[in-house]
Design a protein around this motif. Structure first.
Motif, PDB file in Angstrom:
ATOM      1  N   THR A 181       0.838  -1.298  -0.032  1.00  0.00           N
ATOM      2  CA  THR A 181      -0.003   0.065  -0.054  1.00  0.00           C
ATOM      3  C   THR A 181       0.924   1.155  -0.032  1.00  0.00           C
ATOM      4  OG1 THR A 181      -0.093  -0.291   2.326  1.00  0.00           O
ATOM      5  CG2 THR A 181      -2.101  -1.024   0.983  1.00  0.00           C
ATOM      6  N   SER A 182       2.173   1.198   0.338  1.00  0.00           N
ATOM      7  CA  SER A 182       2.835   2.237   0.457  1.00  0.00           C
ATOM      8  C   SER A 182       3.356   2.531  -1.032  1.00  0.00           C
ATOM      9  CB  SER A 182       4.352   1.978   1.160  1.00  0.00           C
ATOM     10  OG  SER A 182       3.887   1.917   2.635  1.00  0.00           O
ATOM     11  N   ALA A 197      11.774   0.681 -12.267  1.00  0.00           N
ATOM     12  CA  ALA A 197      12.470   2.001 -12.523  1.00  0.00           C
ATOM     13  C   ALA A 197      12.453   3.239 -11.349  1.00  0.00           C
ATOM     14  CB  ALA A 197      11.907   2.509 -13.800  1.00  0.00           C
ATOM     15  N   TYR A 198      11.639   2.813 -10.356  1.00  0.00           N
ATOM     16  CA  TYR A 198      11.503   3.916  -9.201  1.00  0.00           C
ATOM     17  C   TYR A 198      11.995   3.336  -7.959  1.00  0.00           C
ATOM     18  CZ  TYR A 198       7.995   6.033 -12.646  1.00  0.00           C
ATOM     19  OH  TYR A 198       7.298   6.577 -13.638  1.00  0.00           O
ATOM     20  N   ALA A 199      12.253   4.310  -7.263  1.00  0.00           N
ATOM     21  CA  ALA A 199      12.557   4.178  -5.751  1.00  0.00           C
ATOM     22  C   ALA A 199      11.622   3.558  -4.959  1.00  0.00           C
ATOM     23  CB  ALA A 199      13.381   5.536  -5.206  1.00  0.00           C
ATOM     24  N   ARG A 200      11.749   2.446  -4.097  1.00  0.00           N
ATOM     25  CA  ARG A 200      10.872   1.811  -3.490  1.00  0.00           C
ATOM     26  C   ARG A 200      10.591   2.518  -2.159  1.00  0.00           C
ATOM     27  NH1 ARG A 200       9.699  -3.169  -4.295  1.00  0.00           N
ATOM     28  NH2 ARG A 200       7.769  -2.562  -3.413  1.00  0.00           N
ATOM     29  N   PRO A 201       9.442   2.567  -1.833  1.00  0.00           N
ATOM     30  CA  PRO A 201       9.207   3.616  -0.659  1.00  0.00           C
ATOM     31  C   PRO A 201       9.385   2.924   0.658  1.00  0.00           C
ATOM     32  CG  PRO A 201       7.036   2.708  -1.437  1.00  0.00           C
ATOM     33  CD  PRO A 201       8.241   2.249  -2.445  1.00  0.00           C
ATOM     34  N   SER A 202       9.338   3.545   1.899  1.00  0.00           N
ATOM     35  CA  SER A 202       9.754   2.954   3.169  1.00  0.00           C
ATOM     36  C   SER A 202       8.951   1.933   3.574  1.00  0.00           C
ATOM     37  CB  SER A 202       9.659   4.329   4.084  1.00  0.00           C
ATOM     38  OG  SER A 202       9.822   3.651   5.345  1.00  0.00           O
ATOM     39  N   GLY A 203       9.488   0.828   4.243  1.00  0.00           N
ATOM     40  CA  GLY A 203       8.735  -0.358   4.449  1.00  0.00           C
ATOM     41  C   GLY A 203       8.620  -1.441   3.598  1.00  0.00           C
ATOM     42  N   CYS A 204       9.079  -1.270   2.385  1.00  0.00           N
ATOM     43  CA  CYS A 204       8.891  -2.280   1.221  1.00  0.00           C
ATOM     44  C   CYS A 204      10.237  -3.093   1.171  1.00  0.00           C
ATOM     45  CB  CYS A 204       8.645  -1.792   0.156  1.00  0.00           C
ATOM     46  SG  CYS A 204       7.293  -0.573  -0.275  1.00  0.00           S
TER      47      CYS A 204
END
Length: 345
Positions: A100-101, A134-141
């Motif tokens: 969900t992040s 291609a995108y930076a993963r968010p916190s918690g992943c």
């Protein structure tokens, strides 16, 4: 849901079994008794595995990397899933967990797109493989390389969660160094699943934890340390605040500054028509679907045994800490609780 000090917390978790049995929780018989109960908890962690926690029956939802972010959001909402493993069907490889992040960040990224006429169309233009590569993963992943196996004991599960600062882990079953295409995704574990399993079997030991929430000092306590949002503010601002401060939920306040509910990243799944112009109060109504406030609250003066009992009734990983007038004074999460059990509050 504040970021953990990874290296420090890892060292604490790695030695928590030894600390639990060698360092009493306090002086005298009562402290020794709490030490014994804490040791019982970690003996339980040693003797049970990730597989033991998984439901005896159920389904494992798996998304193909070729589906759009919009479709993924709808599937996660329909199946009430906050994290789902993603598989590259063409390359026969595991891509990681979409959470969900991720959906929160996707909504924010796509809302700024000038190439599409609507947010939904912008999300249809991005597939999961593109997003996760291609995108930076968010916190918690969790990183794609982070995994646990069915036979890993719960000490290792907790250590992996803490060290990698993630809220969910895939459980992968494979023999030794077998290639990824030969592995089987058998489930996933979270702090909430870990707590429920522990509470079911060790409720008596958890109920003996001494001290109050304020005295022990676990959680994010103090109004000046909290990021909040007004119920009348736009939902897009709430999402932006969560992204900016790398938190998974925000306390929602009314016009008098009193606590109403928590707006979490998981609530973006229920965002009706992906409308970012509505206020947070309306977004909460959509997310709750007419159900009463689901957030369990506690007080700084509550004993830890009551806080633990609160988590057993909660459907989320956090409790709002209120004073007698209904104003929020802090937030305590299951991550905070497990850090305390590890002797590193």
């Amino acid at each position: 849901a504040c970021p953990l000090a990874g290296s420090v917390q890892l060292r604490e978790v790695e030695r928590m079994a030894e600390a639990a049995s060698s360092k009493p929780a306090g002086d005298g018989p009562e402290g020794a008794m709490e030490g014994d109960h804490r040791d019982n908890i970690f003996q339980f962690f040693r003797s049970h595995t990730a597989y033991d926690m998984l439901p005896e029956s159920g389904k494992v939802l798996l998304l193909d990397g070729s589906i759009s972010a919009y479709s993924a959001l709808k599937v996660m909402h329909a199946n009430q899933q906050q994290a789902v493993p993603v598989w590259d069907g063409r390359g026969d490889r595991y891509l990681g967990m979409v959470t969900t992040s991720d959906m929160l960040e996707l909504v924010l990224v796509c809302s700024k797109s000038d190439a599409c006429s609507s947010l939904a169309d912008a999300m249809r233009a991005i597939n999961l493989e593109m997003w996760m590569s291609a995108y930076a993963r968010p916190s918690g992943c969790p990183d794609v390389s982070v995994e646990i196996h069915p036979d890993d004991d719960l000490i290792r599960v907790l250590r992996t969660l803490v060290h990698n600062d993630c809220r969910v882990l895939p459980v992968l079953d494979r023999d030794g160094a077998a290639p990824l295409l030969n592995q089987c995704i058998v489930g996933q574990v979270t702090y909430l699943l870990l707590f429920r399993f522990l509470y079911f079997h060790q409720e008596e030991d958890l109920g003996t934890l001494e001290g109050t929430l304020g005295a022990v000092g676990i959680g994010t306590l103090g109004e000046d340390k909290l990021i909040t949002v007004q119920a009348s503010e736009g939902v897009e601002r709430a999402l932006s605040l969560m992204s900016q401060h790398r938190v998974s939920a925000l306390p929602v306040l009314d016009g008098q500054g009193c606590f109403i509910d928590m707006y979490a990243d998981a609530d973006v799944l229920a965002l009706k028509n992906l409308d970012l112009d509505i206020d947070v109060a309306t977004a909460l109504q959509h997310a709750r679907a007419g159900q009463p406030n689901r957030c369990i609250t506690c007080s700084i003066d509550d004993p830890l045994s009551k806080v633990v009992a609160g988590f057993s009734n909660a459907k989320s990983t956090r409790l709002a800490c209120l004073d007698s007038s209904g104003r929020i004074k802090g937030v305590v999460t299951l991550t905070d609780l497990f850090k305390f059990l590890a002797g590193s509050s």
